[in-house]
Design a protein around this motif. Structure first.
Motif, PDB file in Angstrom:
ATOM      1  N   GLY A   1      14.191  -4.351  -9.100  1.00 60.07           N
ATOM      2  CA  GLY A   1      14.362  -2.774  -8.442  1.00 60.07           C
ATOM      3  C   GLY A   1      13.955  -3.048  -7.161  1.00 60.07           C
ATOM      4  N   HIS A   2      14.338  -2.181  -6.028  1.00 58.34           N
ATOM      5  CA  HIS A   2      14.216  -2.128  -4.872  1.00 58.34           C
ATOM      6  C   HIS A   2      12.580  -1.917  -4.435  1.00 58.34           C
ATOM      7  CE1 HIS A   2      18.438  -2.178  -4.090  1.00 58.34           C
ATOM      8  NE2 HIS A   2      18.451  -1.271  -4.862  1.00 58.34           N
ATOM      9  N   ALA A   3      12.635  -2.773  -3.212  1.00 59.48           N
ATOM     10  CA  ALA A   3      11.146  -2.342  -2.468  1.00 59.48           C
ATOM     11  C   ALA A   3      10.743  -0.925  -2.267  1.00 59.48           C
ATOM     12  CB  ALA A   3      11.176  -3.266  -1.265  1.00 59.48           C
ATOM     13  N   ALA A   4       9.802  -0.327  -2.903  1.00 62.07           N
ATOM     14  CA  ALA A   4       9.573   1.024  -2.806  1.00 62.07           C
ATOM     15  C   ALA A   4       8.291   1.112  -1.792  1.00 62.07           C
ATOM     16  CB  ALA A   4       9.170   1.393  -4.007  1.00 62.07           C
ATOM     17  N   LYS A   5       8.206   2.386  -1.225  1.00 63.22           N
ATOM     18  CA  LYS A   5       7.109   2.685  -0.344  1.00 63.22           C
ATOM     19  C   LYS A   5       6.035   3.577  -0.985  1.00 63.22           C
ATOM     20  CE  LYS A   5       9.740   2.406   4.025  1.00 63.22           C
ATOM     21  NZ  LYS A   5      10.326   2.938   5.271  1.00 63.22           N
ATOM     22  N   LEU A   6       6.500   4.320  -2.089  1.00 65.87           N
ATOM     23  CA  LEU A   6       5.517   4.930  -2.886  1.00 65.87           C
ATOM     24  C   LEU A   6       5.476   4.213  -4.327  1.00 65.87           C
ATOM     25  CD1 LEU A   6       7.227   8.610  -2.470  1.00 65.87           C
ATOM     26  CD2 LEU A   6       5.435   7.658  -1.126  1.00 65.87           C
ATOM     27  N   CYS A   7       3.957   4.491  -4.513  1.00 64.04           N
ATOM     28  CA  CYS A   7       3.960   3.910  -5.983  1.00 64.04           C
ATOM     29  C   CYS A   7       4.159   4.869  -7.024  1.00 64.04           C
ATOM     30  CB  CYS A   7       2.263   4.070  -6.129  1.00 64.04           C
ATOM     31  SG  CYS A   7       1.558   5.691  -6.242  1.00 64.04           S
ATOM     32  N   ARG A   8       3.894   4.444  -8.378  1.00 65.27           N
ATOM     33  CA  ARG A   8       4.798   5.194  -9.661  1.00 65.27           C
ATOM     34  C   ARG A   8       4.299   6.386  -9.494  1.00 65.27           C
ATOM     35  NH1 ARG A   8       2.611   5.888 -13.873  1.00 65.27           N
ATOM     36  NH2 ARG A   8       0.931   4.825 -13.425  1.00 65.27           N
ATOM     37  N   VAL A   9       3.037   6.919  -9.311  1.00 64.70           N
ATOM     38  CA  VAL A   9       2.579   8.243  -9.305  1.00 64.70           C
ATOM     39  C   VAL A   9       3.191   8.929  -8.264  1.00 64.70           C
ATOM     40  CG1 VAL A   9       0.803   9.736  -9.275  1.00 64.70           C
ATOM     41  CG2 VAL A   9       0.612   7.728 -10.552  1.00 64.70           C
TER      42      VAL A   9
ATOM     43  N   ALA B   1       6.015   8.570  -6.491  1.00 65.93           N
ATOM     44  CA  ALA B   1       7.548   8.786  -6.654  1.00 65.93           C
ATOM     45  C   ALA B   1       7.958   9.760  -7.859  1.00 65.93           C
ATOM     46  CB  ALA B   1       7.963   7.407  -6.739  1.00 65.93           C
ATOM     47  N   ASP B   2       6.819  10.043  -8.618  1.00 68.96           N
ATOM     48  CA  ASP B   2       7.395  10.723  -9.916  1.00 68.96           C
ATOM     49  C   ASP B   2       7.510  12.151  -9.486  1.00 68.96           C
ATOM     50  OD1 ASP B   2       7.375  11.985 -12.284  1.00 68.96           O
ATOM     51  OD2 ASP B   2       5.469  11.056 -12.798  1.00 68.96           O
ATOM     52  N   PRO B   3       8.549  12.718  -9.712  1.00 65.67           N
ATOM     53  CA  PRO B   3       9.224  14.210  -9.122  1.00 65.67           C
ATOM     54  C   PRO B   3       8.570  15.007 -10.271  1.00 65.67           C
ATOM     55  CG  PRO B   3      11.133  12.929 -10.544  1.00 65.67           C
ATOM     56  CD  PRO B   3       9.884  11.808 -10.145  1.00 65.67           C
ATOM     57  N   HIS B   4       7.980  14.847 -11.375  1.00 65.64           N
ATOM     58  CA  HIS B   4       7.347  15.623 -12.140  1.00 65.64           C
ATOM     59  C   HIS B   4       5.923  16.056 -12.084  1.00 65.64           C
ATOM     60  CE1 HIS B   4      11.165  15.548 -14.327  1.00 65.64           C
ATOM     61  NE2 HIS B   4      11.127  13.960 -14.454  1.00 65.64           N
ATOM     62  N   ARG B   5       5.349  15.300 -10.925  1.00 59.27           N
ATOM     63  CA  ARG B   5       3.890  15.528 -10.894  1.00 59.27           C
ATOM     64  C   ARG B   5       3.745  16.841 -10.049  1.00 59.27           C
ATOM     65  NH1 ARG B   5       0.492  11.273 -12.936  1.00 59.27           N
ATOM     66  NH2 ARG B   5      -0.964  12.316 -11.918  1.00 59.27           N
ATOM     67  N   ASP B   6       2.532  17.479 -10.256  1.00 54.37           N
ATOM     68  CA  ASP B   6       2.229  18.862  -9.760  1.00 54.37           C
ATOM     69  C   ASP B   6       1.823  18.753  -8.305  1.00 54.37           C
ATOM     70  OD1 ASP B   6       1.332  21.248  -9.024  1.00 54.37           O
ATOM     71  OD2 ASP B   6      -0.195  21.200 -10.734  1.00 54.37           O
ATOM     72  N   ASN B   7       2.743  19.188  -7.516  1.00 52.05           N
ATOM     73  CA  ASN B   7       2.239  19.111  -6.011  1.00 52.05           C
ATOM     74  C   ASN B   7       1.185  20.007  -5.547  1.00 52.05           C
ATOM     75  OD1 ASN B   7       4.026  17.091  -5.272  1.00 52.05           O
ATOM     76  ND2 ASN B   7       5.819  18.476  -5.082  1.00 52.05           N
ATOM     77  N   SER B   8       0.761  21.153  -6.413  1.00 49.39           N
ATOM     78  CA  SER B   8       0.054  22.208  -5.965  1.00 49.39           C
ATOM     79  C   SER B   8      -1.511  21.530  -5.971  1.00 49.39           C
ATOM     80  CB  SER B   8      -0.017  23.265  -6.709  1.00 49.39           C
ATOM     81  OG  SER B   8      -0.479  22.986  -8.058  1.00 49.39           O
TER      82      SER B   8
ATOM     83  N   TYR C   1      -2.547  12.148  -5.737  1.00 45.97           N
ATOM     84  CA  TYR C   1      -3.733  11.527  -5.541  1.00 45.97           C
ATOM     85  C   TYR C   1      -3.955  11.363  -4.063  1.00 45.97           C
ATOM     86  CZ  TYR C   1      -4.426  10.748 -10.462  1.00 45.97           C
ATOM     87  OH  TYR C   1      -4.559  10.618 -12.044  1.00 45.97           O
ATOM     88  N   PHE C   2      -5.205  10.979  -3.550  1.00 43.19           N
ATOM     89  CA  PHE C   2      -5.209  10.359  -2.364  1.00 43.19           C
ATOM     90  C   PHE C   2      -6.450   9.300  -2.423  1.00 43.19           C
ATOM     91  CE2 PHE C   2      -6.975   9.896   2.006  1.00 43.19           C
ATOM     92  CZ  PHE C   2      -6.011   9.557   2.821  1.00 43.19           C
ATOM     93  N   VAL C   3      -6.299   8.321  -1.870  1.00 45.14           N
ATOM     94  CA  VAL C   3      -7.686   7.228  -1.940  1.00 45.14           C
ATOM     95  C   VAL C   3      -8.081   7.034  -0.835  1.00 45.14           C
ATOM     96  CG1 VAL C   3      -8.093   4.844  -2.589  1.00 45.14           C
ATOM     97  CG2 VAL C   3      -6.141   5.984  -4.029  1.00 45.14           C
ATOM     98  N   LEU C   4      -9.403   7.356  -0.564  1.00 39.78           N
ATOM     99  CA  LEU C   4     -10.188   7.436   0.525  1.00 39.78           C
ATOM    100  C   LEU C   4     -10.363   6.153   1.195  1.00 39.78           C
ATOM    101  CD1 LEU C   4     -13.037  10.093   0.133  1.00 39.78           C
ATOM    102  CD2 LEU C   4     -11.025   9.956   1.912  1.00 39.78           C
ATOM    103  N   GLY C   5     -10.564   5.103   0.376  1.00 48.99           N
ATOM    104  CA  GLY C   5     -10.848   3.763   0.547  1.00 48.99           C
ATOM    105  C   GLY C   5     -12.272   3.668   0.592  1.00 48.99           C
TER     106      GLY C   5
ATOM    107  N   GLN D   1       0.804  -1.068   0.022  1.00 50.34           N
ATOM    108  CA  GLN D   1      -0.067  -0.017   0.071  1.00 50.34           C
ATOM    109  C   GLN D   1       1.056   1.460   0.037  1.00 50.34           C
ATOM    110  OE1 GLN D   1      -3.035   0.197   3.233  1.00 50.34           O
ATOM    111  NE2 GLN D   1      -4.254   1.092   1.875  1.00 50.34           N
ATOM    112  N   CYS D   2       0.728   2.025  -1.125  1.00 47.45           N
ATOM    113  CA  CYS D   2       1.287   3.146  -1.013  1.00 47.45           C
ATOM    114  C   CYS D   2       1.301   4.003   0.279  1.00 47.45           C
ATOM    115  CB  CYS D   2       0.948   4.068  -2.231  1.00 47.45           C
ATOM    116  SG  CYS D   2       1.802   5.604  -2.441  1.00 47.45           S
ATOM    117  N   GLU D   3       2.363   4.740   0.509  1.00 43.42           N
ATOM    118  CA  GLU D   3       2.349   5.383   1.906  1.00 43.42           C
ATOM    119  C   GLU D   3       2.047   7.053   1.547  1.00 43.42           C
ATOM    120  OE1 GLU D   3       6.207   5.300   4.136  1.00 43.42           O
ATOM    121  OE2 GLU D   3       5.861   3.502   4.408  1.00 43.42           O
ATOM    122  N   GLY D   4       1.762   7.612   0.197  1.00 44.07           N
ATOM    123  CA  GLY D   4       1.651   8.706  -0.178  1.00 44.07           C
ATOM    124  C   GLY D   4       0.045   8.698  -0.374  1.00 44.07           C
TER     125      GLY D   4
END
Ligand SMILES: [Zn+2]
Length: 206
Positions: free
Chosen positions: A69-77, A79-86, A110-114, A53-56
């Motif tokens: 590849g290494h175990a990641a804590k963040l999903c592809r989206v 972890a992508d530095p080019h996404r718009d943080n605003s 994104y944020f997934v509410l569940g 489950q992505c921590e972001g």
């Protein structure tokens, strides 16, 4: 309870599956050879082992990614530095995130509410990740977050969820927009085509 009834009961818990359909699944398993049952059992075990489950954003993703590849804590989206943080888009489920992502019209976070909130839900924070959302937004504010886009299903549960989240976010002084115009009443994001999602995003109401 015998194993047919037991498995029927389990299948019947899937969304959209009634007891009769569930029983058909069980008989189908009996009809197929053992190889199929074994493959299914193994796939379910692998799912629990490999999917994180992505921590972001809290979506689920395969880890490690195909190709090593290494175990990641963040999903592809995330972890992508080019996404718009605003911008942060709040969606009910993983599958909704995938639908919006596929439409290619959105480049923020994104944020997934569940899930979403039925009207008169007594314990909203147990149904959706409202506490986690607050934490995520407070962290986002430090990274330049300006707008939260509520992308809910166009039905009463979706509206109820949006109202609940708006209340929580009010004190944080963020711009809140709603994805919706262009989505016909009753529409679920998951089934909306990319063009509809693109329009719903471009014509979101503030
Ligand atoms: Zn993520």
């Amino acid at each position: 309870m015998n194993s047919i009834d037991k498995l029927t009961e389990l299948f019947a818990q899937f969304p959209g599956i009634g007891p009769r359909q569930a029983k058909r699944f069980v008989y189908y398993l009996l009809y197929r050879n053992n190889g199929f049952s074994n493959e299914l059992t193994q796939a379910i075990k692998d799912l629990n082992k490999e999917i994180m489950q992505c921590e972001g954003c809290f979506r689920h993703f395969a880890n490690p990614p195909a190709g090593g590849g290494h175990a990641a804590k963040l999903c592809r989206v995330c972890a992508d530095p080019h996404r718009d943080n605003s911008m942060l888009m709040v969606v009910p489920r993983d599958i909704d995130l995938e639908a919006v992502e596929k439409s290619g019209s959105y480049k923020g976070q994104y944020f997934v509410l569940g899930g979403s909130l039925p009207i008169l839900e007594k314990e909203p924070e147990k149904r959706i990740r409202s506490k986690e959302l607050e934490v995520r937004i407070k962290k986002g504010l430090k990274d330049g977050l300006k707008e939260v886009v509520l992308a809910m299903n166009a039905n009463s549960e979706g509206e109820n969820t949006a109202d609940y989240i708006k209340e929580i976010l009010k004190p944080l002084g963020l711009e809140i927009s709603i994805l919706g115009r262009g989505l016909s009443t009753g529409a679920e994001l998951e089934y909306a085509d990319p063009e509809t999602l693109r329009n719903a995003f471009l014509h979101r109401t503030k």
